[in-house]
Enzyme design. Structure first.
Site, PDB file in Angstrom:
ATOM      1  N   GLU A  84       0.832  -1.197   0.000  1.00 24.11           N
ATOM      2  CA  GLU A  84       0.000   0.000   0.000  1.00 24.11           C
ATOM      3  C   GLU A  84       0.872   1.254   0.000  1.00 24.11           C
ATOM      4  OE1 GLU A  84      -3.186  -2.138   3.058  1.00 24.11           O
ATOM      5  OE2 GLU A  84      -2.096  -0.325   3.659  1.00 24.11           O
TER       6      GLU A  84
ATOM      7  N   CYS B 221       3.297   8.464   1.484  1.00 27.53           N
ATOM      8  CA  CYS B 221       3.683   7.449   2.462  1.00 27.53           C
ATOM      9  C   CYS B 221       3.899   6.146   1.704  1.00 27.53           C
ATOM     10  CB  CYS B 221       2.586   7.290   3.516  1.00 27.53           C
ATOM     11  SG  CYS B 221       2.930   6.013   4.752  1.00 27.53           S
TER      12      CYS B 221
ATOM     13  N   CYS C  58       5.209  -7.381   7.150  1.00 25.01           N
ATOM     14  CA  CYS C  58       6.204  -6.959   8.142  1.00 25.01           C
ATOM     15  C   CYS C  58       6.464  -8.113   9.089  1.00 25.01           C
ATOM     16  CB  CYS C  58       5.707  -5.742   8.915  1.00 25.01           C
ATOM     17  SG  CYS C  58       6.897  -5.095  10.122  1.00 25.01           S
TER      18      CYS C  58
ATOM     19  N   CYS D 281       4.138  -6.478  15.724  1.00 24.09           N
ATOM     20  CA  CYS D 281       3.442  -5.603  16.675  1.00 24.09           C
ATOM     21  C   CYS D 281       1.949  -5.936  16.662  1.00 24.09           C
ATOM     22  CB  CYS D 281       3.671  -4.139  16.315  1.00 24.09           C
ATOM     23  SG  CYS D 281       5.424  -3.660  16.339  1.00 24.09           S
TER      24      CYS D 281
ATOM     25  N   CYS E  44      -0.984  -3.689  14.971  1.00 21.52           N
ATOM     26  CA  CYS E  44      -0.764  -3.248  13.599  1.00 21.52           C
ATOM     27  C   CYS E  44      -1.243  -4.309  12.622  1.00 21.52           C
ATOM     28  CB  CYS E  44       0.723  -2.969  13.388  1.00 21.52           C
ATOM     29  SG  CYS E  44       1.181  -2.604  11.687  1.00 21.52           S
TER      30      CYS E  44
ATOM     31  N   GLY F  64       5.831  -2.478   6.477  1.00 22.87           N
ATOM     32  CA  GLY F  64       7.188  -2.955   6.675  1.00 22.87           C
ATOM     33  C   GLY F  64       8.004  -2.125   7.640  1.00 22.87           C
TER      34      GLY F  64
ATOM     35  N   SER G  21      11.312   5.747   9.138  1.00 19.39           N
ATOM     36  CA  SER G  21      10.849   5.301  10.451  1.00 19.39           C
ATOM     37  C   SER G  21      11.460   3.951  10.806  1.00 19.39           C
ATOM     38  CB  SER G  21       9.317   5.189  10.477  1.00 19.39           C
ATOM     39  OG  SER G  21       8.884   4.113   9.665  1.00 19.39           O
TER      40      SER G  21
ATOM     41  N   HIS H 171       6.033   4.042  21.178  1.00 21.48           N
ATOM     42  CA  HIS H 171       4.741   3.512  21.620  1.00 21.48           C
ATOM     43  C   HIS H 171       4.640   3.187  23.112  1.00 21.48           C
ATOM     44  CE1 HIS H 171       3.754   3.567  17.479  1.00 21.48           C
ATOM     45  NE2 HIS H 171       4.424   2.482  17.152  1.00 21.48           N
TER      46      HIS H 171
ATOM     47  N   ASN I  58      -5.785   3.974  14.843  1.00 20.59           N
ATOM     48  CA  ASN I  58      -6.838   3.600  13.893  1.00 20.59           C
ATOM     49  C   ASN I  58      -7.029   2.096  14.048  1.00 20.59           C
ATOM     50  OD1 ASN I  58      -8.617   3.313  11.796  1.00 20.59           O
ATOM     51  ND2 ASN I  58      -7.342   4.354  10.286  1.00 20.59           N
TER      52      ASN I  58
ATOM     53  N   CYS J 214      -2.279   1.241   8.338  1.00 23.29           N
ATOM     54  CA  CYS J 214      -1.361   0.524   7.463  1.00 23.29           C
ATOM     55  C   CYS J 214      -1.672  -0.967   7.472  1.00 23.29           C
ATOM     56  CB  CYS J 214       0.071   0.761   7.942  1.00 23.29           C
ATOM     57  SG  CYS J 214       1.280  -0.035   6.902  1.00 23.29           S
TER      58      CYS J 214
END
Length: 372
Positions: free
Chosen positions: A95, A108, A115, A119, A122, A173, A207, A232, A306, A349
């Site tokens: 994406e 983005c 990934c 986490c 996510c 990722g 990031s 986080h 989100n 994401c």
């Protein structure tokens, strides 16, 4: 694993000239080809009228293969936000998101299909890692964004102009787990045309969830990109659960690497912090975070979570968020709340890819490695 086809954006300018010569053409054709791709955002031979007709198709076929096929494109915010789902040559899905603001246009991008960091809050982390993206597959997302700004269906261009001005590696990722391709992509994005797209390094953000050796390596690259650390949680107990790689590199190690990056580059570090109800949004955690960051070249970017469908994780209440902000600011630390975009178009994401991927094909996240 089969690699993506070789593309112009995988190569430096000198390598492109050599590749063109090996195809029987004069080296300056590489510069012409590069200007079309990086300056005019086209890979169509029909657009390359300054190249001999007999050479166009052959050069495009060998050096400009189509890397992304659009599966879906969803828009919201009156057309200012557009999320695109791409299918790669091997069927993997990634994406990217194009966002228009009054003073900039931000893209983005994803650096991996899926990934491997695991986490739990996510969507991408829960899908697991399929593979790393090539340099050209990353760059192609930005070129696709440039094209999207020029389509008849595009909303009125932002006042900053009709091109992408900022790129953030915050899509699918862990960028620093695909270190070589990401750094090469940064150079393609920021080298001037015809070498690359000519975006300012200071307008690129990379990031990471905290791969300490890779952060140290990035600090020595001579780049002036912004480092964003997805922290986080300010304490190891919560971060071990939210960011499993914390079991390898603890909060203190991650922050120490971030401060070393700031010292080496003079660039302010961004601390990304997704606020999750009753998990990491307690007042004492805000105070601890503020105390850890006070006095450093840093900015906190709070992110209202989100939620992904079916997840137990949800966003903090507005009043809790406001107190969290004020407590961090009380320590003299710059803090803002990220503008939430794309909630109605599976904006988190990995959500769009997850909807397009049958559950039986999703892969379990692999344990993180201690080396980038």
């Amino acid at each position: 694993m089969t690699r993506p086809p070789r593309h112009l954006a995988d190569l430096g300018l000198a390598e492109r000239r050599q590749a063109v010569a090996e195809l029987g053409e004069r080296e300056f054709r590489a510069d012409q080809l590069s200007r079309h791709y990086f300056g005019r955002y086209t890979d169509s031979p029909e657009d390359m009228t300054d190249l001999p007709a007999a050479a166009r198709s052959a050069l495009a076929q060998q050096l400009l293969p189509r890397l992304l096929t659009q599966e879906r494109s969803l828009a919201c915010d009156d057309g200012a936000t557009r999320k695109m789902l791409w299918r790669l040559f091997d069927g993997a899905l990634v994406e990217s998101v194009l966002m228009k603001y009054p003073d900039r246009v931000t893209m983005c991008v994803s650096s991996q299909a899926g990934c491997g960091m695991g986490c739990p809050f996510c969507a991408t982390g829960q899908a697991g890692l399929t593979r790393n993206l090539s340099t050209a597959e990353i760059v192609a997302q930005v070129v696709a964004g440039e094209r999207a700004l020029r389509t008849p269906a595009a909303a009125t261009p932002a006042p900053s102009g009709d091109r992408v001005s900022n790129v953030v590696f915050m899509g699918m990722g862990e960028p620093l787990a695909n270190y070589r391709s990401v750094i090469a992509a940064v150079r393609r994005l920021t080298d001037p045309v015809p070498g690359g797209l000519g975006i300012s390094q200071r307008s690129v953000t990379v990031s990471t969830i905290g791969l300490v050796p890779a952060i140290a390596r990035l600090a020595q690259e001579g780049l002036s990109v912004t480092l964003a650390v997805s922290l986080h949680a300010p304490d190891d107990e919560a971060r071990d659960e939210l960011v499993p790689v914390n079991r390898h590199w603890k909060v203190a190690e991650v922050l120490s690497a971030a401060w070393d990056y700031a010292a080496a580059t003079g660039r302010r570090v961004s601390i990304e912090y997704a606020l999750i109800k009753d998990i990491n949004d307690q007042p004492w955690r805000a105070d601890l975070l503020g105390s850890l960051l006070a006095g450093h070249l840093v900015h906190v970017n709070l992110i209202p979570l989100n939620p992904t469908p079916g997840s137990k994780w949800t966003a903090s209440l507005p009043g809790v968020q406001e107190e969290f902000v004020s407590r961090i600011a009380a320590h003299g630390v710059a803090v803002t709340v990220r503008d939430t975009r794309g909630r109605e178009i599976d904006g988190a994401c990995g959500q769009l890819a997850a909807r397009a991927t049958p559950p039986r094909t999703r892969r379990t996240a692999a344990p993180p490695s201690r080396s980038p």
